[in-house]
Design a protein around this motif. Structure first.
Motif, PDB file in Angstrom:
ATOM      1  N   THR A 270      41.743  37.990  41.483  1.00 47.41           N
ATOM      2  CA  THR A 270      41.655  39.461  41.316  1.00 47.41           C
ATOM      3  C   THR A 270      40.341  39.719  41.692  1.00 47.41           C
ATOM      4  OG1 THR A 270      41.854  41.244  39.841  1.00 47.41           O
ATOM      5  CG2 THR A 270      40.893  39.215  38.954  1.00 47.41           C
ATOM      6  N   GLU A 271      40.247  40.919  42.314  1.00 46.05           N
ATOM      7  CA  GLU A 271      38.930  41.627  42.701  1.00 46.05           C
ATOM      8  C   GLU A 271      38.836  42.950  42.411  1.00 46.05           C
ATOM      9  OE1 GLU A 271      38.527  40.745  46.955  1.00 46.05           O
ATOM     10  OE2 GLU A 271      37.995  38.546  46.381  1.00 46.05           O
ATOM     11  N   ARG A 272      37.566  43.681  42.088  1.00 46.23           N
ATOM     12  CA  ARG A 272      37.134  44.960  42.195  1.00 46.23           C
ATOM     13  C   ARG A 272      35.883  45.221  42.370  1.00 46.23           C
ATOM     14  NH1 ARG A 272      39.265  45.365  35.931  1.00 46.23           N
ATOM     15  NH2 ARG A 272      39.313  47.381  36.519  1.00 46.23           N
ATOM     16  N   GLU A 273      35.679  46.291  42.642  1.00 49.37           N
ATOM     17  CA  GLU A 273      34.488  46.795  43.096  1.00 49.37           C
ATOM     18  C   GLU A 273      33.608  47.472  41.956  1.00 49.37           C
ATOM     19  OE1 GLU A 273      32.389  46.574  46.079  1.00 49.37           O
ATOM     20  OE2 GLU A 273      33.864  45.301  46.714  1.00 49.37           O
ATOM     21  N   LEU A 274      32.445  47.127  41.835  1.00 51.85           N
ATOM     22  CA  LEU A 274      31.607  47.798  40.612  1.00 51.85           C
ATOM     23  C   LEU A 274      30.353  48.642  41.273  1.00 51.85           C
ATOM     24  CD1 LEU A 274      33.052  45.829  39.073  1.00 51.85           C
ATOM     25  CD2 LEU A 274      31.121  45.393  37.663  1.00 51.85           C
ATOM     26  N   ILE A 275      30.486  49.937  40.871  1.00 48.88           N
ATOM     27  CA  ILE A 275      29.182  50.990  41.716  1.00 48.88           C
ATOM     28  C   ILE A 275      28.514  51.422  40.510  1.00 48.88           C
ATOM     29  CG2 ILE A 275      28.978  52.722  43.105  1.00 48.88           C
ATOM     30  CD1 ILE A 275      31.570  52.141  44.557  1.00 48.88           C
ATOM     31  N   ARG A 289      39.743  49.726  40.457  1.00 41.91           N
ATOM     32  CA  ARG A 289      41.127  49.094  40.239  1.00 41.91           C
ATOM     33  C   ARG A 289      41.025  47.646  40.517  1.00 41.91           C
ATOM     34  NH1 ARG A 289      45.839  48.409  43.147  1.00 41.91           N
ATOM     35  NH2 ARG A 289      44.847  49.502  44.850  1.00 41.91           N
ATOM     36  N   ALA A 290      41.621  47.021  39.608  1.00 40.50           N
ATOM     37  CA  ALA A 290      41.808  45.390  40.196  1.00 40.50           C
ATOM     38  C   ALA A 290      42.893  45.315  41.166  1.00 40.50           C
ATOM     39  CB  ALA A 290      42.439  44.723  38.886  1.00 40.50           C
ATOM     40  N   VAL A 291      42.487  44.523  42.251  1.00 35.91           N
ATOM     41  CA  VAL A 291      43.420  44.276  43.087  1.00 35.91           C
ATOM     42  C   VAL A 291      43.658  42.673  43.225  1.00 35.91           C
ATOM     43  CG1 VAL A 291      43.518  43.911  45.726  1.00 35.91           C
ATOM     44  CG2 VAL A 291      42.533  45.907  44.496  1.00 35.91           C
ATOM     45  N   GLY A 292      44.834  42.177  43.354  1.00 37.26           N
ATOM     46  CA  GLY A 292      45.238  40.688  43.313  1.00 37.26           C
ATOM     47  C   GLY A 292      46.164  40.367  42.305  1.00 37.26           C
ATOM     48  N   SER A 293      46.908  39.100  42.700  1.00 36.68           N
ATOM     49  CA  SER A 293      48.004  38.858  41.955  1.00 36.68           C
ATOM     50  C   SER A 293      47.352  38.111  40.326  1.00 36.68           C
ATOM     51  CB  SER A 293      48.677  37.811  42.351  1.00 36.68           C
ATOM     52  OG  SER A 293      48.297  36.683  42.879  1.00 36.68           O
ATOM     53  N   ARG A 294      46.216  37.707  40.317  1.00 36.01           N
ATOM     54  CA  ARG A 294      45.681  37.089  39.174  1.00 36.01           C
ATOM     55  C   ARG A 294      45.459  38.002  38.081  1.00 36.01           C
ATOM     56  NH1 ARG A 294      44.436  31.778  38.481  1.00 36.01           N
ATOM     57  NH2 ARG A 294      42.992  31.169  36.631  1.00 36.01           N
ATOM     58  N   LYS A 295      45.738  37.776  36.826  1.00 37.82           N
ATOM     59  CA  LYS A 295      45.536  38.459  35.615  1.00 37.82           C
ATOM     60  C   LYS A 295      43.927  37.968  35.241  1.00 37.82           C
ATOM     61  CE  LYS A 295      46.749  39.573  30.777  1.00 37.82           C
ATOM     62  NZ  LYS A 295      47.735  39.428  29.947  1.00 37.82           N
ATOM     63  N   ARG A 339      40.696  46.999  31.454  1.00 40.01           N
ATOM     64  CA  ARG A 339      41.914  47.457  31.836  1.00 40.01           C
ATOM     65  C   ARG A 339      41.971  47.132  33.423  1.00 40.01           C
ATOM     66  NH1 ARG A 339      40.573  53.149  29.463  1.00 40.01           N
ATOM     67  NH2 ARG A 339      39.434  51.597  28.164  1.00 40.01           N
ATOM     68  N   SER A 340      43.362  47.019  33.982  1.00 37.38           N
ATOM     69  CA  SER A 340      43.607  46.851  35.380  1.00 37.38           C
ATOM     70  C   SER A 340      43.240  48.202  36.293  1.00 37.38           C
ATOM     71  CB  SER A 340      44.810  46.428  35.990  1.00 37.38           C
ATOM     72  OG  SER A 340      45.791  47.410  35.387  1.00 37.38           O
ATOM     73  N   GLY A 341      43.330  49.382  35.871  1.00 36.41           N
ATOM     74  CA  GLY A 341      42.981  50.584  36.427  1.00 36.41           C
ATOM     75  C   GLY A 341      41.540  50.808  36.648  1.00 36.41           C
ATOM     76  N   GLU A 342      41.284  51.944  37.449  1.00 36.82           N
ATOM     77  CA  GLU A 342      39.921  52.370  37.605  1.00 36.82           C
ATOM     78  C   GLU A 342      39.231  52.772  36.347  1.00 36.82           C
ATOM     79  OE1 GLU A 342      38.036  54.580  41.048  1.00 36.82           O
ATOM     80  OE2 GLU A 342      38.611  56.180  39.394  1.00 36.82           O
TER      81      GLU A 342
END
Length: 365
Positions: A270-275, A289-295, A339-342
């Protein structure tokens, strides 16, 4: 490679002292059999910086030296520095004294333990730097001119380095020294130890009694921490503390996978960008938002905002959250569930006369 044949689903861990172009695809590089001398300690900084510039981001040396016997002072100073290098270990030759943290007495052990603990806390930041190196080849340990190419002084500095963009490490490489001159590039910086804000573009004298190595943080930095562990993988990563320093912008790519197998290459991650961007009056952090299949294993994000001068009001996706503010340290802390969303976090420093209720109290470590 034999390691792939023996365990095709496992990531190999190979250490080498020599290679050629492309060695970074197969092994980390350590600098070979060094000696327990102040000169070899100082030389190791230039060697590691040159390795990073040569496309080998995963590198390190034998902290404390391999040949000869280290002294307590040299061991402490070397370990303080090596805790911020990509590969970190102490080592020694047969027939020499032990080079373990407890080999030089309780005082040395306590100091070295502190820096080892800080290394474990910084593993999420190091992980982000390794991800960046994997995607772009950017060194993890960087010379000052990497980010400040127009600074003529930075081009000449060989005894300081940047860990990523945001941490400036200034080791003590002279026997008996309890202070040193540090070049701070343009922009504002914070002392990691005291929180003091210092204008860049100048030389400063950093005091460094034996228990402290000068360490500075770029204004605008975003650095993720975790709790101290006794070994990697001792506990799952359930809470991440995002240390934020006001006065600029930063970003990082957050990535989670199992850390052992090659399944991440097939999408098990799972990946996400932090700004992050902030100034004197407030700021904003966006966790994409989290991207990828891993929880994600992360249950909570904890914000630790540095350099606050007044109380702080914060919202997470528009909803107010409780903020604990310690006026003595200038630190404000709040947390929220992952949470998985933004997730959009915003804050403002309140006017001293504001009547908005904000909880006060000393934040945790």
């Amino acid at each position: 490679m034999g390691s792939h044949k023996a365990a095709p689903d496992q990531r190999p861990f190979v250490i080498t002292r020599a290679g050629w172009a492309g060695i970074q695809k197969h092994a980390l590089v350590w600098t070979g059999d060094n000696s327990s001398t102040w000169q070899h300690f100082e030389d190791s900084l230039q060697t590691l910086l040159n390795l990073g510039l040569s496309g080998v981001p995963f590198c390190g040396c034998d902290a404390g030296g391999f040949l000869d016997n280290c002294t307590p002072e040299l061991f402490i100073r070397w370990m303080q520095c090596a805790a911020f290098t990509p590969f970190f270990r102490a080592h020694t030759n047969t027939g020499t004294i032990d080079h373990e943290p407890w080999s030089f007495g309780p005082a040395a052990e306590a100091i070295v333990r502190h820096y080892i603990g800080l290394r474990y806390q910084l593993l999420p930041y190091l992980k982000a730097l390794f991800v960046e190196a994997t995607h772009s080849g950017t060194p993890i340990m960087r010379p000052l001119f990497w980010h400040y190419p127009d600074d003529p002084v930075a081009a000449q500095i060989a005894d300081q380095f940047l860990l990523g963009r945001d941490l400036l490490v200034a080791p003590i490489v002279r026997q008996g020294a309890v202070a040193r001159s540090v070049h701070l590039p343009d922009g504002d910086w914070f002392s990691y130890w005291t929180g003091e804000k210092i204008a860049g573009g100048q030389q400063v004298v950093a005091h460094a009694p034996i228990e402290f190595m000068p360490l500075f943080v770029r204004a605008g930095a975003l650095i993720p921490f975790r709790e101290i562990q006794q070994f990697t993988g001792e506990r799952p990563l359930k809470e991440v503390t995002l240390h934020l320093w006001p006065g600029g912008m930063s970003s990082l790519r957050w990535s989670e996978e199992d850390g052992v197998t090659n399944r991440h290459a097939d999408g098990d991650r799972t990946e996400r960008e932090l700004i992050h961007s902030s100034g004197a009056k407030g700021g904003r952090l966006v966790i994409g938002r989290a991207v990828g299949s891993r929880k994600s294993s992360v249950r909570y994000w904890r914000i630790l905002l540095r350099g606050t001068t007044t109380r702080v009001r914060a919202t997470v996706n528009g909803r107010r959250v409780d903020v604990h503010h310690d006026p003595g340290s200038g630190i404000a802390v709040w947390k929220f569930a992952n949470r998985s969303g933004e997730v959009v976090i915003e804050w403002e420093q309140l006017n001293r006369r504001s009547r908005h209720p904000v909880r006060t109290g000393r934040p945790g470590p």
